[in-house]
Design a protein around this motif. Structure first.
Motif, PDB file in Angstrom:
ATOM      1  N   LYS A 168      45.804  58.763  43.330  1.00 46.80           N
ATOM      2  CA  LYS A 168      44.563  58.079  43.670  1.00 46.80           C
ATOM      3  C   LYS A 168      43.918  57.547  42.390  1.00 46.80           C
ATOM      4  N   PRO A 169      44.206  56.300  42.029  1.00 44.03           N
ATOM      5  CA  PRO A 169      43.652  55.736  40.798  1.00 44.03           C
ATOM      6  C   PRO A 169      42.127  55.756  40.783  1.00 44.03           C
ATOM      7  N   GLU A 170      41.589  56.198  39.651  1.00 48.20           N
ATOM      8  CA  GLU A 170      40.133  56.237  39.467  1.00 48.20           C
ATOM      9  C   GLU A 170      39.805  55.926  38.014  1.00 48.20           C
ATOM     10  N   GLY A 185      47.789  48.081  43.087  1.00 46.03           N
ATOM     11  CA  GLY A 185      47.257  47.015  42.235  1.00 46.03           C
ATOM     12  C   GLY A 185      47.371  45.626  42.802  1.00 46.03           C
ATOM     13  N   GLY A 186      47.922  45.482  43.999  1.00 48.72           N
ATOM     14  CA  GLY A 186      47.922  44.200  44.683  1.00 48.72           C
ATOM     15  C   GLY A 186      49.086  43.270  44.392  1.00 48.72           C
ATOM     16  N   ASP A 224      44.111  50.526  51.049  1.00 45.60           N
ATOM     17  CA  ASP A 224      44.362  51.631  50.123  1.00 45.60           C
ATOM     18  C   ASP A 224      43.173  52.585  50.201  1.00 45.60           C
ATOM     19  N   TYR A 225      43.429  53.880  50.039  1.00 44.22           N
ATOM     20  CA  TYR A 225      42.316  54.832  50.132  1.00 44.22           C
ATOM     21  C   TYR A 225      41.599  55.013  48.807  1.00 44.22           C
ATOM     22  N   SER A 226      42.086  54.370  47.749  1.00 44.05           N
ATOM     23  CA  SER A 226      41.425  54.394  46.452  1.00 44.05           C
ATOM     24  C   SER A 226      40.531  53.170  46.288  1.00 44.05           C
ATOM     25  N   ARG A 279      41.076  46.022  51.968  1.00 39.48           N
ATOM     26  CA  ARG A 279      39.974  46.943  52.244  1.00 39.48           C
ATOM     27  C   ARG A 279      40.392  48.387  51.982  1.00 39.48           C
ATOM     28  N   GLN A 280      39.389  49.245  51.910  1.00 35.90           N
ATOM     29  CA  GLN A 280      39.631  50.672  51.735  1.00 35.90           C
ATOM     30  C   GLN A 280      39.830  51.313  53.106  1.00 35.90           C
TER      31      GLN A 280
END
Length: 203
Positions: free
Chosen positions: A11-13, A54-55, A74-76, A98-99
């Motif tokens: 989960k990127p943050e 990252g798309g 994505d959930y991030s 969207r998330q």
């Protein structure tokens, strides 16, 4: 720092998450190109990329379906923002990002011709629920492409480093996808031991 960086695979943050997303966009290019070579979606296909990161794959899918539309989820929140920036020129015209959660996809029944998922199944908490949701949003005859770099369940290098990661064998994933109700699943492997599963919904 090394371990903190690789937690962003799940989960990127923040800053490290953005670094990871840049790394994945570039590093996964050969994997994505190989997997996408296995499919022939219609030029006007409606596509969903689950765990869009990252798309980069959203951009590839809009090129693959020049008259179609690509959704990404994505959930991030970091991934969603990064993916939107990556696809800024197409956003709202050729794609939407969207998330959300693969276990509760925010789309109607029979919306998509194709659903893709690259390097993300390792982190899905409930595979059965996720596969049922993907089946639900696919149109009859629609396809699901699931892609992984790893399917060696005995290799604990990455699962020991990244919290919440599970590696599944290709055969296990194939069985689970069929159990969810898909009509057929084809399992492909290449010389790098990458796997791609191509499933089809009943017509």
């Amino acid at each position: 720092m090394f371990r903190r960086f690789f937690q962003n695979t799940r989960k990127p943050e923040g800053f490290l998450g953005r670094m990871m997303l840049r790394t994945m966009n570039g590093g996964h290019t050969p994997l994505s190109n190989w997997a996408l070579s296995l499919i022939r979606p219609a030029p006007d296909a409606r596509v969903l990329d689950v765990g869009c990161g990252g798309g980069a794959n959203i951009a590839r899918l809009t090129k693959l379906c020049p008259n179609g539309f690509a959704d990404g989820i994505d959930y991030s929140a970091e991934s969603v923002a990064f993916s939107k920036k990556k696809n800024a020129r197409s956003l709202g015209k050729r794609c939407n990002i969207r998330q959300g959660d693969v276990g509760a996809l925010p789309y109607g029944d029979q919306t998509f011709n194709l659903v893709t998922a690259f390097e993300t199944v390792y982190f899905w908490p409930d595979l059965g629920k996720a596969f049922h949701e993907i089946l639900r949003v696919l149109k009859p005859g629609g396809q699901f492409l699931l892609v992984c770099e790893m399917d060696d369940v005995t290799n604990t290098t990455w699962t020991g480093l990244i919290d919440g990661m599970t590696i599944y064998s290709g055969e296990d994933l194939k069985a689970r996808i069929l159990q969810a109700g898909f009509a057929s699943v084809r399992l492909e492997r290449n010389q790098s031991c990458w796997i791609a599963l191509l499933a089809e919904k009943r017509r």
